[in-house]
Write a protein that holds these residues in place. Sequence first.
Motif, mmCIF file in Angstrom:
data_model
loop_
_atom_site.group_PDB
_atom_site.id
_atom_site.type_symbol
_atom_site.label_atom_id
_atom_site.label_comp_id
_atom_site.label_asym_id
_atom_site.label_seq_id
_atom_site.Cartn_x
_atom_site.Cartn_y
_atom_site.Cartn_z
ATOM 1 N N ASN A 6 0.821 -1.207 0.000
ATOM 2 C CA ASN A 6 0.000 0.000 0.000
ATOM 3 C C ASN A 6 0.858 1.260 0.000
ATOM 4 N N ILE A 7 1.972 1.237 0.717
ATOM 5 C CA ILE A 7 2.904 2.364 0.687
ATOM 6 C C ILE A 7 3.483 2.494 -0.719
ATOM 7 N N GLU A 8 3.895 1.386 -1.290
ATOM 8 C CA GLU A 8 4.479 1.399 -2.630
ATOM 9 C C GLU A 8 3.483 1.949 -3.656
ATOM 10 N N ASP A 12 3.774 5.355 -5.856
ATOM 11 C CA ASP A 12 3.721 5.221 -7.318
ATOM 12 C C ASP A 12 2.641 6.108 -7.934
ATOM 13 N N ASN A 13 1.628 6.460 -7.138
ATOM 14 C CA ASN A 13 0.514 7.276 -7.625
ATOM 15 C C ASN A 13 0.567 8.703 -7.085
ATOM 16 N N GLU A 14 1.799 9.222 -6.918
ATOM 17 C CA GLU A 14 2.032 10.610 -6.550
ATOM 18 C C GLU A 14 1.698 10.955 -5.097
ATOM 19 N N GLY A 15 1.499 9.941 -4.249
ATOM 20 C CA GLY A 15 1.299 10.185 -2.828
ATOM 21 C C GLY A 15 2.635 10.285 -2.126
ATOM 22 N N GLU A 16 2.582 10.467 -0.818
ATOM 23 C CA GLU A 16 3.832 10.565 -0.069
ATOM 24 C C GLU A 16 3.657 10.066 1.352
ATOM 25 N N ALA A 29 4.507 8.610 11.742
ATOM 26 C CA ALA A 29 4.482 8.341 10.306
ATOM 27 C C ALA A 29 3.157 8.829 9.752
ATOM 28 N N SER A 30 3.207 9.502 8.621
ATOM 29 C CA SER A 30 1.975 9.972 7.988
ATOM 30 C C SER A 30 1.988 9.592 6.519
ATOM 31 N N ALA A 31 0.779 9.523 5.955
ATOM 32 C CA ALA A 31 0.618 9.195 4.545
ATOM 33 C C ALA A 31 -0.466 10.089 3.963
ATOM 34 N N CYS A 32 -0.172 10.665 2.796
ATOM 35 C CA CYS A 32 -1.118 11.556 2.123
ATOM 36 C C CYS A 32 -1.151 11.229 0.638
#
Length: 75
Positions: A6-8, A12-16, A29-32
């Motif tokens: 899911n991180i990968e 790959d789809n312009e998230g970070e 840790a954060s994900a956007c």
Amino acid sequence: MMKLKNIEELIDNEGEITVGRIGPVRCGASACDESNCLAMLARRPGESFEALLIRLDSAIEDAIERDIFADEINQ
């Protein structure tokens, strides 16, 4: 080998993702994606870095698949 699909996929789809100090939290840790903050996790006492990334990977899946957004930072 650790697989964080899911991180990968997010990256790959312009998230970070961000790992480190987040506001008052010494390690988190954060994900956007391009429009939403999907998850913000605080590293638990005794939690390994690997375990934090595995929880982040799972939280990304929860946000994308179930509209469940984790926020352990702004409680």
